[in-house]
Design an enzyme around this catalytic site. Structure first.
Site, PDB file in Angstrom:
ATOM      1  N   HIS A 172      14.230  -0.382  28.759  1.00 47.75           N
ATOM      2  CA  HIS A 172      14.244   0.046  27.360  1.00 47.75           C
ATOM      3  C   HIS A 172      13.433   1.329  27.229  1.00 47.75           C
ATOM      4  CE1 HIS A 172      10.701  -2.533  27.879  1.00 47.75           C
ATOM      5  NE2 HIS A 172      10.102  -1.770  26.975  1.00 47.75           N
ATOM      6  N   TYR A 199      -9.989   0.402  11.100  1.00 46.17           N
ATOM      7  CA  TYR A 199      -9.575  -0.971  11.383  1.00 46.17           C
ATOM      8  C   TYR A 199      -8.699  -1.022  12.633  1.00 46.17           C
ATOM      9  CZ  TYR A 199      -8.145  -5.767  10.320  1.00 46.17           C
ATOM     10  OH  TYR A 199      -7.930  -7.123  10.379  1.00 46.17           O
ATOM     11  N   SER A 252       2.560  21.080  25.587  1.00 46.15           N
ATOM     12  CA  SER A 252       1.928  22.387  25.754  1.00 46.15           C
ATOM     13  C   SER A 252       2.938  23.510  25.594  1.00 46.15           C
ATOM     14  CB  SER A 252       1.295  22.449  27.143  1.00 46.15           C
ATOM     15  OG  SER A 252       2.297  22.264  28.128  1.00 46.15           O
ATOM     16  N   ASN A 299       4.237  18.614  39.497  1.00 46.51           N
ATOM     17  CA  ASN A 299       3.296  19.168  38.524  1.00 46.51           C
ATOM     18  C   ASN A 299       2.205  19.963  39.265  1.00 46.51           C
ATOM     19  OD1 ASN A 299       1.270  19.440  36.443  1.00 46.51           O
ATOM     20  ND2 ASN A 299       2.330  17.781  35.363  1.00 46.51           N
ATOM     21  N   ASP A 300       1.975  21.192  38.826  1.00 46.39           N
ATOM     22  CA  ASP A 300       0.959  22.025  39.476  1.00 46.39           C
ATOM     23  C   ASP A 300      -0.465  21.564  39.140  1.00 46.39           C
ATOM     24  OD1 ASP A 300       2.964  23.785  40.565  1.00 46.39           O
ATOM     25  OD2 ASP A 300       3.189  24.613  38.553  1.00 46.39           O
ATOM     26  N   GLN A 352       7.835  14.471  31.531  1.00 45.86           N
ATOM     27  CA  GLN A 352       7.007  14.292  32.724  1.00 45.86           C
ATOM     28  C   GLN A 352       7.308  12.957  33.383  1.00 45.86           C
ATOM     29  OE1 GLN A 352       2.861  15.314  32.660  1.00 45.86           O
ATOM     30  NE2 GLN A 352       3.000  16.157  30.604  1.00 45.86           N
ATOM     31  N   HIS A 357      10.832   3.443  24.444  1.00 44.61           N
ATOM     32  CA  HIS A 357      10.056   3.431  23.197  1.00 44.61           C
ATOM     33  C   HIS A 357       9.993   4.854  22.654  1.00 44.61           C
ATOM     34  CE1 HIS A 357       8.199  -0.587  23.758  1.00 44.61           C
ATOM     35  NE2 HIS A 357       8.165  -0.274  25.042  1.00 44.61           N
ATOM     36  N   GLN A 406      -2.257  -1.234  12.080  1.00 43.97           N
ATOM     37  CA  GLN A 406      -1.828  -1.578  10.719  1.00 43.97           C
ATOM     38  C   GLN A 406      -0.775  -0.579  10.283  1.00 43.97           C
ATOM     39  OE1 GLN A 406      -2.533   0.412   7.868  1.00 43.97           O
ATOM     40  NE2 GLN A 406      -1.856  -1.061   6.331  1.00 43.97           N
ATOM     41  N   HIS A 428      10.530   2.096  29.910  1.00 38.07           N
ATOM     42  CA  HIS A 428       9.878   1.032  30.664  1.00 38.07           C
ATOM     43  C   HIS A 428      10.917   0.407  31.588  1.00 38.07           C
ATOM     44  CE1 HIS A 428       6.207   0.548  27.865  1.00 38.07           C
ATOM     45  NE2 HIS A 428       5.880   1.170  28.979  1.00 38.07           N
ATOM     46  N   ARG A 440       0.807  -1.232   0.000  1.00 33.66           N
ATOM     47  CA  ARG A 440       0.000   0.000   0.000  1.00 33.66           C
ATOM     48  C   ARG A 440       0.831   1.269   0.000  1.00 33.66           C
ATOM     49  NH1 ARG A 440      -3.455   1.253   4.442  1.00 33.66           N
ATOM     50  NH2 ARG A 440      -5.323   1.945   3.390  1.00 33.66           N
ATOM     51  N   CYS A 474      10.914  28.341  31.848  1.00 33.46           N
ATOM     52  CA  CYS A 474      12.211  29.019  31.784  1.00 33.46           C
ATOM     53  C   CYS A 474      12.661  29.424  33.201  1.00 33.46           C
ATOM     54  CB  CYS A 474      12.117  30.263  30.889  1.00 33.46           C
ATOM     55  SG  CYS A 474      12.377  29.904  29.144  1.00 33.46           S
ATOM     56  N   ASN A 502       6.631  14.197  25.782  1.00 35.69           N
ATOM     57  CA  ASN A 502       5.812  14.484  24.599  1.00 35.69           C
ATOM     58  C   ASN A 502       6.502  15.619  23.882  1.00 35.69           C
ATOM     59  OD1 ASN A 502       3.721  12.709  25.212  1.00 35.69           O
ATOM     60  ND2 ASN A 502       2.728  14.211  26.526  1.00 35.69           N
ATOM     61  N   CYS A 518       7.294  31.896  29.192  1.00 35.51           N
ATOM     62  CA  CYS A 518       7.336  30.430  29.366  1.00 35.51           C
ATOM     63  C   CYS A 518       7.304  30.066  30.849  1.00 35.51           C
ATOM     64  CB  CYS A 518       8.614  29.894  28.728  1.00 35.51           C
ATOM     65  SG  CYS A 518       8.949  28.180  29.153  1.00 35.51           S
ATOM     66  N   HIS A 554      15.423  27.595  26.423  1.00 32.07           N
ATOM     67  CA  HIS A 554      14.076  27.382  25.905  1.00 32.07           C
ATOM     68  C   HIS A 554      14.087  26.785  24.489  1.00 32.07           C
ATOM     69  CE1 HIS A 554       9.746  28.303  25.741  1.00 32.07           C
ATOM     70  NE2 HIS A 554       9.961  28.636  24.486  1.00 32.07           N
ATOM     71  N   HIS A 566       9.578  24.422  25.368  1.00 29.20           N
ATOM     72  CA  HIS A 566      10.733  24.315  26.273  1.00 29.20           C
ATOM     73  C   HIS A 566      11.035  22.815  26.480  1.00 29.20           C
ATOM     74  CE1 HIS A 566      13.176  26.357  29.468  1.00 29.20           C
ATOM     75  NE2 HIS A 566      13.406  25.070  29.686  1.00 29.20           N
TER      76      HIS A 566
END
Ligand code: H2U
Ligand code: ZN
Length: 339
Positions: free
Chosen positions: A296, A316, A161, A75-76, A168, A298, A323, A281, A26, A53, A153, A50, A113, A164
């Site tokens: 490891h 699917y 979000s 974390n607030d 987490q 990811h 997939q 992990h 495909r 910062c 992230n 920020c 930053h 900078h």
């Protein structure tokens, strides 16, 4: 052996014991779907607006110190709280709920930053590795913390979000599902074979080379045989350790090196700051020994075929199983800059 680059087939993920459908035929299909806007904004070294910062203020009246390398804070807006009301609900095994407690922290990787892991020096990334290792030990030693999830992230596409460089940590009383799946698969494998699943898998990958993206003396990054995301990778230590806390000085430098190199390869692939979710992990911290568990990381990038076309898990994939079109072997070659 049938050519896996030509024909539709399924691949098995021994870590989660789930399958992925691979459809290499495909990859030629035209794309008329959604295209993301390519953003090339100039990021400042210091951003007065920020909340990460140095010296700036955050929500709830906290202000950041003038930190020089890494900075970790509670974390607030935590998803988990240490003191929750303890409860359990179970109605006929159908309406089941239980309380969950934990601690959430934010880790700033650098006071700058405008940096990313790819743009930091090995010594700077090494400080991040040290911060992660110390948080794993510190949080894991608390009696009510049985699992420590460290993650990043990266990029707005992944829901970060703020640009900078930061990640987490969510540390919880229960062992969450993904970790639990891997624990039970690797412990079963260890009991059945007397060896570690990822040690054995790594030997196979190093002998075949085709899915290896980069290596150093201590770590290897591969596109796993069973990856779901087109450019997903797995970073595996050459020595068997169950968590970041057990890494030697040399291993920590090796991890910093491979993280820098891998994220640089990602950025080079589509000439952009590559979005991803990455995370480690590690052995649960519930006091049980997990001899088959192998530390490891990811990397799950959401991009499909270019910096502007992203993959969605829909249709699917939500209803049946994940997939992919680009095979892991093709993705590894592209990450190595060969295709
Ligand atoms: P993300 O970019 O991955 O969303 O992480 C940023 C975290 O920072 C997020 O979990 C926290 C948010 O709750 N945060 C604070 O702790 N204090 C603030 O002042 C703003 C954001
Ligand atoms: Zn900042």
């Amino acid at each position: 052996m049938v050519d896996l680059q030509q024909h539709p087939h399924r691949r098995y993920n021994p870590l989660t014991r789930q399958w992925v459908l691979v459809s290499p035929q495909r990859t030629q299909r035209p794309w008329q779907g959604q295209v993301e806007e390519a953003k090339d904004e100039k990021i400042l070294e210091y951003d007065p607006t920020c909340y990460l910062c140095p010296g700036n203020s955050r929500s709830a009246g906290h202000s950041n110190p003038h930190y020089e390398d890494t900075f970790v804070f509670d974390n607030d807006f935590p998803a988990l709280e240490p003191n929750t009301v303890s409860h359990e609900t179970n109605e006929k095994g159908l309406l089941v709920a239980e309380s969950e407690s934990g601690i959430c922290r934010v880790v700033c990787f650098s006071p700058r930053h405008d940096l990313t892991l790819a743009g930091m020096t090995q010594a700077q990334v090494r400080k991040v590795v040290d911060a992660w290792a110390s948080q794993y030990s510190q949080l894991g030693s608390l009696s009510f913390i049985n699992s420590v999830q460290i993650f990043e992230n990266r990029g707005a596409m992944m829901g970060a979000s703020n640009s900078h460089p930061h990640g987490q940590i969510w540390a919880s009383s229960h062992i969450p599902d993904e970790t639990a799946k891997e624990c039970s698969a690797t412990e079963n494998y260890f009991r059945a074979n007397g060896s570690c699943l990822l040690c054995d898998y790594l030997k196979l990958e190093l002998s075949k080379e085709v899915r290896v993206v980069c290596t150093n003396d201590d770590f290897v990054a591969v596109v796993p045989f069973w990856g779901i995301w087109p450019f997903e990778t797995l970073v595996i230590g050459k020595r068997h350790v169950t968590g970041l806390d057990q890494l030697s000085e040399g291993d920590r430098n090796g991890l910093a090196d491979i993280l820098r190199r891998l994220t640089t390869m990602y950025d080079e692939l589509f000439q952009s700051s590559f979005p991803y979710t990455m995370g480690f992990h590690q052995q649960p911290t519930d006091g049980t020994e997990y001899p088959g568990y192998h530390l490891h990381a990811h990397f799950y990038p959401p991009l499909l075929r270019s910096a502007t076309v992203r993959k969605f898990m829909v249709g699917y994939e939500l209803l049946a199983e994940p997939q992919r079109d680009v095979t892991p072997e093709q993705a590894a070659a592209r990450l190595r800059g060969e295709a």
